[in-house]
Design a protein around this motif. Sequence first.
Motif, short mmCIF file in Angstrom:
data_model
loop_
_atom_site.label_atom_id
_atom_site.label_comp_id
_atom_site.label_asym_id
_atom_site.label_seq_id
_atom_site.Cartn_x
_atom_site.Cartn_y
_atom_site.Cartn_z
N ASN A 288 1.12 3.92 -3.08
CA ASN A 288 0.77 5.29 -2.63
C ASN A 288 1.56 6.49 -3.45
O ASN A 288 1.25 7.41 -3.89
CB ASN A 288 0.71 5.80 -1.16
CG ASN A 288 -0.59 5.37 -0.49
OD1 ASN A 288 -1.54 5.02 -1.17
ND2 ASN A 288 -0.59 5.51 0.79
N GLY B 214 -8.61 12.34 -6.76
CA GLY B 214 -7.92 12.19 -8.17
C GLY B 214 -8.75 10.86 -8.67
O GLY B 214 -8.23 10.47 -9.75
N PHE B 215 -9.51 10.22 -8.17
CA PHE B 215 -10.52 9.04 -8.73
C PHE B 215 -11.45 9.69 -9.75
O PHE B 215 -12.40 10.61 -9.43
CB PHE B 215 -11.06 8.61 -7.81
CG PHE B 215 -10.37 7.78 -6.66
CD1 PHE B 215 -9.07 8.03 -6.76
CD2 PHE B 215 -11.01 6.93 -5.72
CE1 PHE B 215 -8.55 7.10 -5.42
CE2 PHE B 215 -10.32 6.31 -4.91
CZ PHE B 215 -9.00 6.65 -4.75
N GLN C 267 -7.18 -8.53 -7.18
CA GLN C 267 -5.72 -8.34 -6.97
C GLN C 267 -5.49 -7.00 -6.17
O GLN C 267 -6.42 -6.32 -6.05
CB GLN C 267 -5.41 -8.15 -8.49
CG GLN C 267 -4.92 -9.17 -9.39
CD GLN C 267 -5.06 -8.50 -10.87
OE1 GLN C 267 -5.90 -8.55 -11.68
NE2 GLN C 267 -3.71 -8.07 -11.09
N SER C 268 -4.32 -7.17 -5.83
CA SER C 268 -3.65 -6.18 -4.82
C SER C 268 -3.92 -4.76 -5.81
O SER C 268 -3.47 -4.60 -6.91
CB SER C 268 -2.26 -6.36 -4.40
OG SER C 268 -1.86 -5.43 -3.62
N LYS D 250 0.88 -1.11 -0.12
CA LYS D 250 0.28 0.22 0.21
C LYS D 250 0.97 1.22 -0.19
O LYS D 250 0.63 2.06 -0.86
CB LYS D 250 -0.95 0.06 1.16
CG LYS D 250 -2.08 -0.53 0.94
CD LYS D 250 -2.99 -0.44 2.24
CE LYS D 250 -4.11 -1.53 2.17
NZ LYS D 250 -4.98 -1.19 1.32
N1 LIG Z 1 -11.20 4.54 -8.84
C1 LIG Z 1 -9.71 4.74 -8.71
N2 LIG Z 1 -9.11 5.83 -9.50
C2 LIG Z 1 -7.92 5.97 -9.39
N3 LIG Z 1 -7.48 5.52 -8.54
C3 LIG Z 1 -7.82 4.61 -7.51
C4 LIG Z 1 -9.24 4.33 -7.61
N4 LIG Z 1 -9.58 3.56 -6.81
C5 LIG Z 1 -8.43 3.37 -5.83
N5 LIG Z 1 -7.38 3.89 -6.34
C6 LIG Z 1 -6.01 4.20 -5.91
O1 LIG Z 1 -5.23 3.10 -6.01
C7 LIG Z 1 -4.56 2.51 -5.13
C8 LIG Z 1 -4.76 1.15 -4.67
O2 LIG Z 1 -6.34 1.21 -4.25
P1 LIG Z 1 -6.52 0.61 -2.89
O3 LIG Z 1 -5.74 0.58 -1.52
O4 LIG Z 1 -7.99 0.86 -2.48
O5 LIG Z 1 -6.51 -0.76 -3.37
P2 LIG Z 1 -6.68 -2.46 -2.84
O6 LIG Z 1 -7.26 -3.57 -3.52
O7 LIG Z 1 -7.31 -2.18 -1.22
O8 LIG Z 1 -5.12 -2.84 -2.23
P3 LIG Z 1 -4.73 -4.05 -1.21
O9 LIG Z 1 -5.05 -5.22 -1.87
O10 LIG Z 1 -3.23 -3.92 -1.23
O11 LIG Z 1 -5.19 -3.68 0.11
C9 LIG Z 1 -4.45 3.80 -3.65
O12 LIG Z 1 -3.63 4.40 -3.94
C10 LIG Z 1 -6.14 4.38 -4.34
O13 LIG Z 1 -5.98 5.85 -3.94
#
Ligand SMILES: Nc1ncnc2c1ncn2[C@@H]1O[C@H](COP(=O)(O)OP(=O)(O)OP(=O)(O)O)[C@@H](O)[C@H]1O
Length: 271
Positions: A77, A120-121, A148-149, A73
């Motif tokens: 970031n 930024g989403f 996926q992660s 994570k």
């Molecule tokens: N819709 C989106 N558009 C752009 N960036 C996004 C979007 N959703 C999430 N992100 C960004 O993508 C990155 C990964 O998101 P997030 O931590 O929610 O993923 P995760 O699936 O929970 O990861 P993990 O499996 O490691 O817990 C973060 O930096 C988040 O701010």
Amino acid sequence: MATDSWAQAVDEQEAAAESIGSLQIRDKPEENGTVSIARDSNSGTAKSETEGETKPADEDDNEDKAAQSLLNKLIRNNLVNTTNQVEVLQKDPNSPLYSVKSFEELRLKPQLLQGVYAMGFNRPSKIQETALPMMLAEPPQNLIAQSQSGTGKTAAFVLAMLSHVDPNNKYPQCLCVSPTYELALQTGKVIEQMGKYYPEVKLVYAIRGNKLQRGMKLQEQIVIGTPGTMLDWCSKFKFIDPKKIRVFVLDEADVMIATQGHQDQSIRIQR
Ligand SMILES: Nc1ncnc2c1ncn2[C@@H]1O[C@H](COP(=O)(O)OP(=O)(O)OP(=O)(O)O)[C@@H](O)[C@H]1O
């Protein structure tokens, strides 16, 4: 770093992180960015939830997985500091971030839409597009999500929690249980960022070191924490009335279920 493909860049970073060895996170906290970030966000009191206890080898493995997830994570970031590539991937049907929907279609509260855009989403990822309609349904639906992660699961459940709370009700309505102290702080940060334009919704951390006066009732609508403290707050101290909980999130459920103590505590909180 070459970032022709965001996903490839993430994979490369993750492979590099593996070679560093996640054990360094726990063995030498003072040398690791992971713990220093937790300290930054909690006035220098960062401490592993299970520090000082003797643990079986499988618990160590699961903690390593949680630590790896945290490291991913933190790395991500830094990678996602430009949304342009995410945008390109979201338009590629072969990408796990592909999505045809927009956040407007999900009919989010305007304050949350503002928070999402400020992060930024521009559009939901695939998992968000699929899961959010269920998570935002009234009443909320039960859901197990796996992807996926780095595909946006955390952002999805944070958005769901923020959408379901009623800010006029000054008591906990959403609980989120994370396997480690540091992951709880990371998720809390996402809640704070996404809820930036929704200041009526408050968050409290059920983590070791956050001591509350006996007999008090929490006013915050969202509680994020680790299993042991969360269970104490629900059953021993009764800071939280579990009957009033509308959304219960078990983050990193695979790690939680694989760790016997966490599994028992999570099941007891959920009941
Ligand atoms: N819709 C989106 N558009 C752009 N960036 C996004 C979007 N959703 C999430 N992100 C960004 O993508 C990155 C990964 O998101 P997030 O931590 O929610 O993923 P995760 O699936 O929970 O990861 P993990 O499996 O490691 O817990 C973060 O930096 C988040 O701010």
